[in-house]
Design a protein around this motif. Structure first.
Motif, mmCIF file in Angstrom:
data_model
loop_
_atom_site.group_PDB
_atom_site.id
_atom_site.type_symbol
_atom_site.label_atom_id
_atom_site.label_comp_id
_atom_site.label_asym_id
_atom_site.label_seq_id
_atom_site.Cartn_x
_atom_site.Cartn_y
_atom_site.Cartn_z
ATOM 1 N N SER A 126 39.494 56.344 45.997
ATOM 2 C CA SER A 126 39.042 56.975 44.766
ATOM 3 C C SER A 126 38.024 56.066 44.090
ATOM 4 C CB SER A 126 40.240 57.200 43.835
ATOM 5 O OG SER A 126 39.818 57.728 42.603
ATOM 6 N N VAL A 127 36.986 56.678 43.541
ATOM 7 C CA VAL A 127 35.970 55.972 42.771
ATOM 8 C C VAL A 127 35.939 56.643 41.414
ATOM 9 C CG1 VAL A 127 33.531 55.365 42.575
ATOM 10 C CG2 VAL A 127 34.589 55.553 44.849
ATOM 11 N N GLY A 128 36.169 55.882 40.368
ATOM 12 C CA GLY A 128 36.198 56.513 39.057
ATOM 13 C C GLY A 128 35.650 55.639 37.954
ATOM 14 N N LEU A 129 35.282 56.300 36.878
ATOM 15 C CA LEU A 129 34.883 55.641 35.638
ATOM 16 C C LEU A 129 35.921 56.022 34.600
ATOM 17 C CD1 LEU A 129 32.903 54.137 33.761
ATOM 18 C CD2 LEU A 129 31.710 56.316 33.450
ATOM 19 N N TYR A 130 36.515 55.039 34.002
ATOM 20 C CA TYR A 130 37.603 55.278 33.061
ATOM 21 C C TYR A 130 37.264 54.665 31.716
ATOM 22 C CZ TYR A 130 39.857 56.360 37.425
ATOM 23 O OH TYR A 130 40.144 56.909 38.649
ATOM 24 N N ARG A 131 37.867 55.203 30.680
ATOM 25 C CA ARG A 131 37.669 54.638 29.346
ATOM 26 C C ARG A 131 39.020 54.265 28.762
ATOM 27 N NH1 ARG A 131 34.927 59.901 27.855
ATOM 28 N NH2 ARG A 131 36.608 61.250 28.445
ATOM 29 N N ARG A 132 38.984 53.180 28.028
ATOM 30 C CA ARG A 132 40.184 52.692 27.370
ATOM 31 C C ARG A 132 39.789 52.416 25.924
ATOM 32 N NH1 ARG A 132 42.253 48.430 30.789
ATOM 33 N NH2 ARG A 132 40.377 47.332 30.207
ATOM 34 N N ARG A 133 40.519 52.972 25.011
ATOM 35 C CA ARG A 133 40.227 52.780 23.594
ATOM 36 C C ARG A 133 40.726 51.410 23.171
ATOM 37 N NH1 ARG A 133 37.244 54.769 19.745
ATOM 38 N NH2 ARG A 133 37.610 56.901 20.355
ATOM 39 N N LEU A 183 29.202 60.304 31.409
ATOM 40 C CA LEU A 183 29.449 59.841 32.771
ATOM 41 C C LEU A 183 30.947 59.818 33.084
ATOM 42 C CD1 LEU A 183 26.793 56.990 32.976
ATOM 43 C CD2 LEU A 183 26.797 59.113 34.313
ATOM 44 N N ALA A 184 31.774 59.456 32.103
ATOM 45 C CA ALA A 184 33.231 59.456 32.305
ATOM 46 C C ALA A 184 33.738 60.879 32.537
ATOM 47 C CB ALA A 184 33.944 58.815 31.118
ATOM 48 N N GLU A 185 33.203 61.835 31.795
ATOM 49 C CA GLU A 185 33.595 63.241 31.996
ATOM 50 C C GLU A 185 33.133 63.734 33.362
ATOM 51 O OE1 GLU A 185 35.645 65.220 30.237
ATOM 52 O OE2 GLU A 185 36.015 63.374 29.111
ATOM 53 N N ARG A 186 31.948 63.340 33.783
ATOM 54 C CA ARG A 186 31.449 63.723 35.103
ATOM 55 C C ARG A 186 32.326 63.112 36.190
ATOM 56 N NH1 ARG A 186 27.460 62.733 39.221
ATOM 57 N NH2 ARG A 186 26.676 64.762 39.881
ATOM 58 N N SER A 187 32.743 61.865 35.994
ATOM 59 C CA SER A 187 33.640 61.207 36.948
ATOM 60 C C SER A 187 34.940 61.988 37.078
ATOM 61 C CB SER A 187 33.926 59.774 36.509
ATOM 62 O OG SER A 187 34.828 59.151 37.376
ATOM 63 N N LYS A 188 35.477 62.410 35.952
ATOM 64 C CA LYS A 188 36.720 63.184 35.970
ATOM 65 C C LYS A 188 36.523 64.497 36.733
ATOM 66 C CE LYS A 188 38.997 63.326 32.082
ATOM 67 N NZ LYS A 188 39.448 63.720 30.730
ATOM 68 N N ALA A 189 35.392 65.163 36.498
ATOM 69 C CA ALA A 189 35.118 66.427 37.192
ATOM 70 C C ALA A 189 34.927 66.205 38.693
ATOM 71 C CB ALA A 189 33.883 67.092 36.584
ATOM 72 N N LEU A 190 34.217 65.144 39.058
ATOM 73 C CA LEU A 190 33.983 64.856 40.476
ATOM 74 C C LEU A 190 35.280 64.548 41.209
ATOM 75 C CD1 LEU A 190 30.778 62.666 40.176
ATOM 76 C CD2 LEU A 190 30.942 64.874 41.347
#
Length: 161
Positions: A30-37, A142-149
């Motif tokens: 898996s390749v992903g972009l994640y966000r952490r508050r 980009l994070a939303e696109r990562s989630k969709a991909l």
């Protein structure tokens, strides 16, 4: 914290090793972009590259090549007692970026995810610069696109728009 491999530079691995790693990650990773508050600051965005398998040897090879960590995978449902134990290899931030740059020419399936993650790393890597609302918006997109991909399902292609 990711473990940096000793004396390992992805630029110097053989074509065969890079092709093997890309194929393994294409199928099992898996390749992903994640966000952490962050509580007192802005959101933190990070790239994560991972692979899961019931055989630890290929994960150890990925760790030797690119660094990162290996630990038991805890996502197995407790009612699935007949499932084999599995391990997960994870690398993130700069280690993931270095691995993705080395593997991008060899990916077949994960090309859009890798390109998306590298685009995010280019924006995140502006260390010392204050993050503007526009930059944060781009990273959120980009994070939303990562989630969709990475979404499981019908296999529809994701447009670049």
């Amino acid at each position: 914290m990711d473990k940096q491999p000793e004396n390992a530079d992805p630029r110097f691995f053989s074509i065969e090793d890079k092709a093997w790693a890309a194929g393994f990650i294409d199928g099992e990773g898996s390749v992903g972009l994640y966000r952490r508050r962050e509580t007192h600051r802005h959101e933190e965005f990070y790239v994560r590259l991972s692979a899961v398998n019931t055989v630890i040897a290929p994960l150890e090879k990925l760790q030797l090549m690119f660094g990162g960590t290996i630990h038991p995978n805890s996502t197995r449902p407790s009612h699935q007692v007949h499932w084999k134990d599995s391990w997960i290899w994870v690398c993130s931030h700069r280690l993931a970026e270095n691995a993705l740059r080395a593997l991008l020419p060899y990916f077949i399936v994960k090309v859009p995810q890798a390109e998306n993650a590298l685009a995010a790393r280019a924006l995140v890597s502006t260390k010392g610069k204050r993050r503007t609302a526009i930059l944060t918006g781009q990273l959120n997109d980009l994070a939303e696109r990562s989630k969709a991909l990475n979404k499981k399902g019908n296999g529809l292609a994701i447009s670049d728009s």
